[in-house]
Design a protein around this motif. Structure first.
Motif, PDB file in Angstrom:
ATOM      1  N   ILE A  67       3.743   3.422   4.705  1.00 52.10           N
ATOM      2  CA  ILE A  67       4.872   3.580   3.990  1.00 52.10           C
ATOM      3  C   ILE A  67       4.846   4.353   2.801  1.00 52.10           C
ATOM      4  N   ASP A  68       6.010   5.162   2.715  1.00 51.92           N
ATOM      5  CA  ASP A  68       6.400   5.771   1.539  1.00 51.92           C
ATOM      6  C   ASP A  68       7.697   5.075   0.957  1.00 51.92           C
ATOM      7  N   VAL A  69       7.460   4.905  -0.565  1.00 52.95           N
ATOM      8  CA  VAL A  69       8.706   4.298  -1.369  1.00 52.95           C
ATOM      9  C   VAL A  69       9.106   5.171  -2.676  1.00 52.95           C
ATOM     10  N   ASN A  70      10.211   4.776  -2.934  1.00 62.27           N
ATOM     11  CA  ASN A  70      10.534   5.330  -4.266  1.00 62.27           C
ATOM     12  C   ASN A  70      10.042   4.375  -5.433  1.00 62.27           C
ATOM     13  N   TYR A  71       8.833   4.864  -5.861  1.00 64.65           N
ATOM     14  CA  TYR A  71       8.056   3.881  -6.630  1.00 64.65           C
ATOM     15  C   TYR A  71       8.665   3.197  -7.948  1.00 64.65           C
ATOM     16  N   PRO A 114       0.220   5.773  -5.870  1.00 65.02           N
ATOM     17  CA  PRO A 114       1.373   6.265  -6.648  1.00 65.02           C
ATOM     18  C   PRO A 114       1.182   7.862  -7.210  1.00 65.02           C
ATOM     19  N   GLU A 115       2.535   8.369  -7.081  1.00 68.37           N
ATOM     20  CA  GLU A 115       2.354   9.803  -7.843  1.00 68.37           C
ATOM     21  C   GLU A 115       3.541   9.904  -8.780  1.00 68.37           C
ATOM     22  N   LEU A 122       9.401   9.225  -9.165  1.00 63.47           N
ATOM     23  CA  LEU A 122       8.068   8.552  -8.898  1.00 63.47           C
ATOM     24  C   LEU A 122       8.038   8.016  -7.453  1.00 63.47           C
ATOM     25  N   ALA A 123       6.962   8.022  -6.592  1.00 61.42           N
ATOM     26  CA  ALA A 123       6.740   7.979  -5.380  1.00 61.42           C
ATOM     27  C   ALA A 123       5.435   7.219  -5.230  1.00 61.42           C
ATOM     28  N   ALA A 124       5.086   6.499  -3.840  1.00 63.19           N
ATOM     29  CA  ALA A 124       4.061   6.041  -3.675  1.00 63.19           C
ATOM     30  C   ALA A 124       3.883   5.726  -2.323  1.00 63.19           C
ATOM     31  N   THR A 125       2.790   5.939  -1.683  1.00 69.78           N
ATOM     32  CA  THR A 125       2.077   5.631  -0.289  1.00 69.78           C
ATOM     33  C   THR A 125       1.321   4.437  -0.441  1.00 69.78           C
ATOM     34  N   LEU A 126       1.708   3.526   0.581  1.00 71.29           N
ATOM     35  CA  LEU A 126       1.038   2.412   0.778  1.00 71.29           C
ATOM     36  C   LEU A 126       0.509   2.388   2.264  1.00 71.29           C
ATOM     37  N   THR A 127      -0.772   2.168   2.600  1.00 72.48           N
ATOM     38  CA  THR A 127      -1.339   2.255   3.719  1.00 72.48           C
ATOM     39  C   THR A 127      -1.934   0.562   4.239  1.00 72.48           C
ATOM     40  N   PHE A 128      -1.672   0.342   5.567  1.00 72.31           N
ATOM     41  CA  PHE A 128      -2.163  -0.890   5.927  1.00 72.31           C
ATOM     42  C   PHE A 128      -2.870  -0.644   7.346  1.00 72.31           C
ATOM     43  N   LYS A 129      -4.023  -1.323   7.436  1.00 69.01           N
ATOM     44  CA  LYS A 129      -4.752  -1.360   8.549  1.00 69.01           C
ATOM     45  C   LYS A 129      -4.683  -2.603   9.447  1.00 69.01           C
ATOM     46  N   VAL A 130      -3.880  -2.333  10.813  1.00 67.85           N
ATOM     47  CA  VAL A 130      -3.519  -3.499  11.592  1.00 67.85           C
ATOM     48  C   VAL A 130      -4.673  -4.046  12.020  1.00 67.85           C
ATOM     49  N   SER A 131      -4.691  -5.692  11.984  1.00 68.67           N
ATOM     50  CA  SER A 131      -5.610  -6.335  12.503  1.00 68.67           C
ATOM     51  C   SER A 131      -5.156  -7.062  13.699  1.00 68.67           C
ATOM     52  N   GLY A 132      -5.832  -6.730  14.809  1.00 71.68           N
ATOM     53  CA  GLY A 132      -5.333  -7.613  16.150  1.00 71.68           C
ATOM     54  C   GLY A 132      -4.155  -6.574  16.961  1.00 71.68           C
TER      55      GLY A 132
END
Length: 137
Positions: A67-71, A114-115, A122-132
């Motif tokens: 997801i990208d967010v306005n940090y 974040p950047e 200001l922005a940030a990218t958050l990454t998630f690894k799906v389990s199952g």
């Protein structure tokens, strides 16, 4: 129908309580994934028809969600706790279609980037690894 407008899609985080309450992550500008994939198993033999390789389906991978967010540090730094937690947490993506389609999944946060460019927001990218297996409802 040519397509649907993605505006209004939410990325939500579960609180881990019972019953679980989900809260939308603030100021999400883009949601990508989960990128489902599947391995194949080579079952080719000397008797394979027409000398073509043969495969069957193997293990499936729930992929990643980013997801990208306005940090905003006040809104998003609490998510660092998810990065520090080894156990998967419940998340879901809620789409703004007529059926309010929801993809629910457990995931481990694997990235928080974040950047702060001098000439942009200001922005940030958050990454998630799906389990199952993600569930679609």
């Amino acid at each position: 129908m040519a397509g649907l407008d993605g505006f209004g899609t939410q990325f939500q985080r579960g609180d881990g309580a019972g019953p679980e309450v989900f809260t939308a992550v603030a100021d999400v500008t883009n949601v990508s994934g989960p990128g489902l994939s599947r391995e194949t198993i080579d079952v080719t033999s000397h008797g394979s028809p027409n000398a073509y390789m043969e495969f069957i389906g193997g293990l499936k991978d729930g992929g990643e969600v980013s997801i990208d967010v306005n940090y905003d540090p006040g809104n998003h730094d609490a998510l660092i706790d998810d990065f520090d937690d080894d156990a998967p947490r419940n998340y879901r993506i809620v789409f703004p279609d007529a059926d309010t389609t929801t993809w629910a999944f457990k995931a481990v946060m694997t990235g928080f980037e974040p950047e702060a460019p001098y000439d942009d927001k200001l922005a940030a990218t958050l990454t998630f690894k799906v389990s199952g297996k993600p569930t679609i409802s």
